[in-house]
Design an enzyme around this catalytic site. Structure first.
Site, PDB file in Angstrom:
ATOM      1  N   SER A  29       1.179  -1.237  -0.071  1.00 57.19           N
ATOM      2  CA  SER A  29      -0.010  -0.125   0.309  1.00 57.19           C
ATOM      3  C   SER A  29       1.249   1.288   0.242  1.00 57.19           C
ATOM      4  CB  SER A  29      -0.828  -0.242   1.594  1.00 57.19           C
ATOM      5  OG  SER A  29      -0.961   1.299   1.638  1.00 57.19           O
ATOM      6  N   HIS A  33      -0.596  -0.864  -3.927  1.00 52.96           N
ATOM      7  CA  HIS A  33      -2.478  -0.651  -4.049  1.00 52.96           C
ATOM      8  C   HIS A  33      -2.553   0.613  -3.109  1.00 52.96           C
ATOM      9  CE1 HIS A  33      -5.907  -2.159  -1.113  1.00 52.96           C
ATOM     10  NE2 HIS A  33      -5.847  -0.559  -0.474  1.00 52.96           N
ATOM     11  N   ASP A  87      -4.712   4.268  -2.425  1.00 53.62           N
ATOM     12  CA  ASP A  87      -6.062   4.170  -2.094  1.00 53.62           C
ATOM     13  C   ASP A  87      -6.154   6.118  -1.834  1.00 53.62           C
ATOM     14  OD1 ASP A  87      -6.346   1.869   0.227  1.00 53.62           O
ATOM     15  OD2 ASP A  87      -3.386   2.644   0.968  1.00 53.62           O
ATOM     16  N   MET A  99      -9.054   8.505  -0.731  1.00 57.09           N
ATOM     17  CA  MET A  99      -9.615   8.650   0.302  1.00 57.09           C
ATOM     18  C   MET A  99     -10.614  10.528  -0.092  1.00 57.09           C
ATOM     19  SD  MET A  99      -7.563   8.157   3.381  1.00 57.09           S
ATOM     20  CE  MET A  99      -6.673   6.530   3.700  1.00 57.09           C
ATOM     21  N   HIS A 102      -8.378   0.968  -4.504  1.00 50.43           N
ATOM     22  CA  HIS A 102      -9.100   1.285  -3.008  1.00 50.43           C
ATOM     23  C   HIS A 102      -9.687   2.569  -2.554  1.00 50.43           C
ATOM     24  CE1 HIS A 102      -9.521   0.234   1.270  1.00 50.43           C
ATOM     25  NE2 HIS A 102     -10.877   0.497   0.450  1.00 50.43           N
ATOM     26  N   MET A 125     -10.995   5.048  -0.916  1.00 47.13           N
ATOM     27  CA  MET A 125     -12.592   5.320  -0.066  1.00 47.13           C
ATOM     28  C   MET A 125     -13.032   6.701   0.026  1.00 47.13           C
ATOM     29  SD  MET A 125      -9.680   3.550   2.343  1.00 47.13           S
ATOM     30  CE  MET A 125      -8.598   3.973   1.722  1.00 47.13           C
ATOM     31  N   MET A 161     -11.945  -5.455   5.130  1.00 44.13           N
ATOM     32  CA  MET A 161     -11.063  -4.176   6.082  1.00 44.13           C
ATOM     33  C   MET A 161     -10.833  -5.122   7.269  1.00 44.13           C
ATOM     34  SD  MET A 161      -9.795  -1.691   3.685  1.00 44.13           S
ATOM     35  CE  MET A 161      -8.900  -1.218   5.606  1.00 44.13           C
ATOM     36  N   ASP A 190      -7.064  -5.964   4.318  1.00 46.27           N
ATOM     37  CA  ASP A 190      -5.951  -4.573   3.770  1.00 46.27           C
ATOM     38  C   ASP A 190      -6.623  -4.147   5.727  1.00 46.27           C
ATOM     39  OD1 ASP A 190      -5.254  -1.757   3.788  1.00 46.27           O
ATOM     40  OD2 ASP A 190      -6.795  -1.473   2.083  1.00 46.27           O
TER      41      ASP A 190
HETATM   42  C1  DX5 Z   1      -6.112   2.611   5.565  1.00 50.42           C
HETATM   43  C2  DX5 Z   1      -5.891   2.148   3.874  1.00 50.42           C
HETATM   44  C3  DX5 Z   1      -4.781   0.954   4.353  1.00 50.42           C
HETATM   45  C4  DX5 Z   1      -3.517   1.000   4.623  1.00 50.42           C
HETATM   46  C5  DX5 Z   1      -2.830  -0.239   5.306  1.00 50.42           C
HETATM   47  O1  DX5 Z   1      -8.203   2.317   5.161  1.00 50.42           O
HETATM   48  O2  DX5 Z   1      -6.652   1.199   3.627  1.00 50.42           O
HETATM   49  O3  DX5 Z   1      -4.286   0.606   2.627  1.00 50.42           O
HETATM   50  O4  DX5 Z   1      -2.635   1.674   4.188  1.00 50.42           O
HETATM   51  O5  DX5 Z   1      -1.845  -0.075   6.132  1.00 50.42           O
HETATM   52  P1  DX5 Z   1      -1.506  -0.926   6.785  1.00 50.42           P
HETATM   53  O6  DX5 Z   1      -0.859  -1.567   6.620  1.00 50.42           O
HETATM   54  O7  DX5 Z   1       0.216   0.257   8.045  1.00 50.42           O
HETATM   55  O8  DX5 Z   1      -2.306  -0.675   8.474  1.00 50.42           O
HETATM   56 ZN    ZN Z   2      -6.284   0.232   1.117  1.00 54.71          ZN
END
Ligand code: DX5
Ligand code: ZN
Length: 215
Positions: A6, A31, A33, A35, A64, A66, A135, A173
């Site tokens: 990620s 990956h 993210d 947001m 991903h 969010m 998650m 994740d």
């Molecule tokens: C959190 C993200 C993850 C995050 C995971 O909302 O979706 O992808 O980067 O981070 P770690 O592996 O540090 O928990």
């Molecule tokens: Zn993620």
């Protein structure tokens, strides 16, 4: 095991070398993210960053979302070169239609569940998706501790997949490391996402290889 590092945990001032490290590693995906500060209490990066990363990354992009109303962003995600678009069940009023739009755009579709959202909600979409992302932390931040109840959800999801003959892969994740990764492998996970465990390490390649060796 497949591994999807990620980028959220990468050094954003050195993105090109971080992506170069992933390119030369045994990772299976990257990956990303996205947001919006509404669906989750944080803002990460948007399409200009995705687009720049897409141009230099040789691994398939696993995006991903969010955000609220993820259907609005299907063509944007595709235009960044993504192979897979993950949308949250909780953010999708018309999930079946969003999954169809992702397919029409030429991407694989993933559906994502927050820690408190039950697996049973997937029973009428599981045959239409290539991936389910569970998650194992509340979305929005890296570096949080793994929620143990996820293991039960992985087993339930594995049962649902076997019962329906779905081809969906199970991706996890949040809070993934060698210890939780081993438990997830035993429970039936196919793909592990890991941010801080990989990018926070002196030797990220070694960490990727540790996760890849789990079965
Ligand atoms: C959190 C993200 C993850 C995050 C995971 O909302 O979706 O992808 O980067 O981070 P770690 O592996 O540090 O928990
Ligand atoms: Zn993620």
């Amino acid at each position: 095991m497949e591994v999807s590092p990620s980028l959220l945990a990468a050094d954003f001032a050195n993105l090109s070398s971080e992506v170069g490290m992933i390119n030369s590693s045994n990772a299976d995906y990257l990956h990303l993210d996205v947001m919006d500060g509404v669906f989750v209490p944080n803002i990460s990066f948007g399409f200009s960053v995705l687009d720049a990363v897409g141009k230099i990354c040789t691994k398939p992009l696993d995006v991903h979302m969010m955000t609220v109303e993820p259907y609005k962003w299907v063509s944007h995600v595709r235009d960044c070169g993504a192979s897979l678009m993950n949308v949250h069940v909780e953010a999708s009023r018309h999930l079946h239609s969003t999954v169809s739009e992702i397919h029409q755009a030429g991407m694989k579709a993933g559906v994502t569940l927050n820690p408190s959202t039950p697996v049973v909600l997937l029973s009428d979409i599981i045959e239409d998706v290539e991936l389910v992302l569970l998650m194992s932390v509340n979305p929005g931040f890296g570096g949080q501790p793994f929620i143990m109840n996820t293991l039960k959800k992985v087993r339930e999801l594995r049962e649902l997949i076997e019962k329906t003959g779905s081809k969906a892969k199970i991706q996890i994740d949040g809070g993934v490391n060698e210890t939780t990764g081993r438990m997830l492998a035993e429970a039936g996970a196919d793909i592990l996402v890991a941010g801080s465990y990989i990018f926070g390490a002196p030797d990220p390649h070694e960490r990727i290889n540790i996760l890849k060796s789990l079965s």
